[in-house]
Design a protein around this motif. Structure first.
Motif, PDB file in Angstrom:
ATOM      1  N   LYS A   1       1.144  10.633  -2.102  1.00  0.00           N
ATOM      2  CA  LYS A   1       0.332  10.286  -3.441  1.00  0.00           C
ATOM      3  C   LYS A   1      -0.895   9.494  -3.040  1.00  0.00           C
ATOM      4  O   LYS A   1      -2.047   9.650  -3.251  1.00  0.00           O
ATOM      5  CB  LYS A   1       1.026   9.711  -4.609  1.00  0.00           C
ATOM      6  CG  LYS A   1       2.108  10.513  -5.169  1.00  0.00           C
ATOM      7  CD  LYS A   1       2.787   9.891  -6.373  1.00  0.00           C
ATOM      8  CE  LYS A   1       3.816  10.954  -7.332  1.00  0.00           C
ATOM      9  NZ  LYS A   1       4.432  10.055  -8.101  1.00  0.00           N
ATOM     10  N   ASP A   2      -0.721   8.285  -2.325  1.00  0.00           N
ATOM     11  CA  ASP A   2      -1.745   7.209  -2.047  1.00  0.00           C
ATOM     12  C   ASP A   2      -2.668   7.922  -1.060  1.00  0.00           C
ATOM     13  O   ASP A   2      -3.950   7.632  -1.009  1.00  0.00           O
ATOM     14  CB  ASP A   2      -0.950   5.958  -1.283  1.00  0.00           C
ATOM     15  CG  ASP A   2      -0.094   5.291  -2.097  1.00  0.00           C
ATOM     16  OD1 ASP A   2      -0.206   5.331  -3.330  1.00  0.00           O
ATOM     17  OD2 ASP A   2       0.690   4.437  -1.343  1.00  0.00           O
TER      18      ASP A   2
ATOM     19  N   VAL B   1      -4.713   2.310   2.785  1.00  0.00           N
ATOM     20  CA  VAL B   1      -3.796   3.194   1.763  1.00  0.00           C
ATOM     21  C   VAL B   1      -2.527   2.453   1.655  1.00  0.00           C
ATOM     22  O   VAL B   1      -1.487   3.154   1.323  1.00  0.00           O
ATOM     23  CB  VAL B   1      -3.710   4.715   2.217  1.00  0.00           C
ATOM     24  CG1 VAL B   1      -4.907   5.551   2.195  1.00  0.00           C
ATOM     25  CG2 VAL B   1      -3.238   4.677   3.733  1.00  0.00           C
TER      26      VAL B   1
ATOM     27  N   ARG C   1      -4.949  10.570  -3.187  1.00  0.00           N
ATOM     28  CA  ARG C   1      -5.802   9.899  -3.974  1.00  0.00           C
ATOM     29  C   ARG C   1      -7.180   9.435  -3.107  1.00  0.00           C
ATOM     30  O   ARG C   1      -8.233   9.381  -3.512  1.00  0.00           O
ATOM     31  CB  ARG C   1      -5.101   8.721  -4.515  1.00  0.00           C
ATOM     32  CG  ARG C   1      -5.958   7.948  -5.702  1.00  0.00           C
ATOM     33  CD  ARG C   1      -5.137   6.846  -6.432  1.00  0.00           C
ATOM     34  NE  ARG C   1      -3.837   7.457  -7.101  1.00  0.00           N
ATOM     35  CZ  ARG C   1      -2.674   7.173  -6.716  1.00  0.00           C
ATOM     36  NH1 ARG C   1      -2.417   6.225  -5.851  1.00  0.00           N
ATOM     37  NH2 ARG C   1      -1.762   7.680  -7.506  1.00  0.00           N
TER      38      ARG C   1
ATOM     39  N   ARG D   1      -0.476  -0.149  -2.789  1.00  0.00           N
ATOM     40  CA  ARG D   1       0.538  -0.105  -3.753  1.00  0.00           C
ATOM     41  C   ARG D   1       1.709  -0.340  -2.718  1.00  0.00           C
ATOM     42  O   ARG D   1       2.800  -0.701  -3.415  1.00  0.00           O
ATOM     43  CB  ARG D   1       0.473   1.389  -4.157  1.00  0.00           C
ATOM     44  CG  ARG D   1       1.213   1.814  -5.316  1.00  0.00           C
ATOM     45  CD  ARG D   1       0.938   2.851  -6.377  1.00  0.00           C
ATOM     46  NE  ARG D   1       0.937   4.125  -5.596  1.00  0.00           N
ATOM     47  CZ  ARG D   1       2.076   4.577  -5.728  1.00  0.00           C
ATOM     48  NH1 ARG D   1       3.103   4.329  -6.694  1.00  0.00           N
ATOM     49  NH2 ARG D   1       2.115   6.045  -5.118  1.00  0.00           N
TER      50      ARG D   1
ATOM     51  N   GLU E   1       5.462   8.951  -2.514  1.00  0.00           N
ATOM     52  CA  GLU E   1       4.435   7.700  -2.896  1.00  0.00           C
ATOM     53  C   GLU E   1       3.354   7.572  -1.882  1.00  0.00           C
ATOM     54  O   GLU E   1       2.346   7.320  -2.141  1.00  0.00           O
ATOM     55  CB  GLU E   1       5.152   6.369  -3.191  1.00  0.00           C
ATOM     56  CG  GLU E   1       6.192   6.550  -4.421  1.00  0.00           C
ATOM     57  CD  GLU E   1       5.788   6.979  -5.345  1.00  0.00           C
ATOM     58  OE1 GLU E   1       4.711   6.904  -6.050  1.00  0.00           O
ATOM     59  OE2 GLU E   1       6.556   7.888  -5.684  1.00  0.00           O
TER      60      GLU E   1
END
Length: 389
Positions: free
Chosen positions: A106-107, A61, A110, A64, A103
């Motif tokens: 979110k990762d 993960v 997801r 990003r 963030e």
């Protein structure tokens, strides 16, 4: 419902624990009382230790993070007329990364929803039960209002300070330590390019200030304020003027821009021990909270679940109890070290007391800025100590 590990709380700790367990073939279900939108919008910490970056990357993960995160090689310490740079690679061979906890969450979400273990949002009335035996369960009401029972082998409480898990552990006897600080942080997000290459920790007679960032175009800045202050009394112009004053340095200025978010954050330290009761294990803010000055909150949570994942794999796959039996003591050793570092940074940089105290703070800052040994001690703690102390 049946799973091996029931995880209460879908913050970074719970989501990462589920991910680490899944990579080792262990099933889990994550329960969260908030909506996905709420969880993904929570503004939290933004400094990641090297161990945290490595763990997220190894868990699949970190793509990003590697693209959008900002690697930082040090910090600036400032007091009136002086700005001194601490070079972390030179002092301890490590760096840190700027990448918001929002963030990270979110990762992880997801990845969880893309074929990962079940993640249930907007549940309520969550309660771990029978945690002293080998077959604990979690009762809850799902998003449709239907009562459910999650049968499991282990329960992980990653549900924060106000969640139900810590109370269940404390019911069996335990100890709480707490320190409330006489100041708070007023934090803003601003659409303004950072005017600094590294974070600036600034001591000033009027109070502490911190210059951080979230991206090349977004700044994250903080001011020390009294906990009784109301955010409505702080206009954008007043905030920028205070930042200009507290960070003043000849030939340099703060970059201003539209303020997109502002809030006041109380400052406190909290530790709950033990971090286990039977088959219920605590991790992250359910067991400890630190003031944000040392950038340890999220990183401590990652350290907790890394230790806990290893222990649960050993318990559930090898039927060995040595790591779960020692989990609380091993985790707390690091928790207390990071709690001390966070207290030390906070005490050194925030104005409180009289002018005598101010001179002691300046003396400590000058020591860190002039002594390689003192600077190395700060760098080693800031960038992350070993998982096992």
């Amino acid at each position: 419902m049946r799973t091996q590990v029931g995880i209460i709380g879908a913050g970074p700790a719970g989501l990462l624990l589920s991910r680490l367990l899944a990579l080792q073939g262990i099933d889990s279900v994550v329960l969260e009382n908030r909506s996905r939108e709420y969880v993904e919008a929570r503004i939290r910490a933004g400094i990641l230790e090297q161990h945290t970056v490595d763990t997220l990357t190894a868990a699949g993960v970190g793509d990003r993070l590697q693209r959008q995160g900002l690697e930082h090689r040090g910090i600036h310490l400032q007091y009136p007329g002086t700005r001194h740079t601490l070079d972390f690679p030179e002092l301890c061979g490590r760096t840190v990364w700027v990448y918001g906890q929002t963030e990270v969450t979110k990762d992880l979400i997801r990845a969880q929803l893309d074929g990962g273990p079940p993640l249930l949002f907007e549940v309520s009335d969550v309660r771990p039960e029978d945690v002293d035996g080998d077959t604990p369960r979690v009762r809850f009401t799902d998003a449709d209002g239907v009562p459910q029972v999650l049968e499991c082998d282990v329960v992980a409480g990653t549900d924060g300070f106000h969640g139900p898990s810590r109370a269940v552990v404390q019911e069996a006897g335990g100890r709480l330590w707490e320190r409330t600080y006489p100041y708070a942080w007023l934090g803003i997000l601003a659409d303004a390019a950072p005017a600094t290459d590294e974070l600036i920790y600034a001591w000033h007679p009027e109070g502490f200030a911190l210059y951080s960032m979230r991206s090349p175009t977004v700044s994250r800045l903080y001011l020390q304020v009294d906990p009784s202050e109301r955010i409505e009394d702080w206009s954008d112009e007043r905030i920028w003027d205070a930042l200009d004053t507290r960070m003043a340095l000849e030939g340099w200025s703060v970059n201003r821009g539209p303020v997109t978010e502002k809030s006041i954050l109380p400052m406190r330290s909290f530790v709950s021990a033990p971090m286990r009761r039977g088959r219920l294990f605590l991790a992250g803010d359910a067991a400890h909270i630190v003031p944000p000055t040392g950038a340890k909150g999220l990183n401590l949570a990652v350290a907790d679940v890394t230790l806990l994942a290893q222990a649960l794999v050993r318990l559930l796959q090898e039927k060995e109890t040595d790591l779960v039996d020692s989990y609380s003591d091993r985790a707390l050793a690091r928790v207390w070290r990071c709690t001390h570092f966070s207290w030390w940074m906070t005490s050194m940089l925030h104005r409180s007391g009289d002018d005598f105290d101010a001179q002691l703070q300046l003396s400590q800052l000058r020591r860190v800025c002039s002594s390689e040994a003192a600077a190395r001690e700060l760098a080693e703690n800031y960038t992350g100590l070993p998982l096992e102390l």
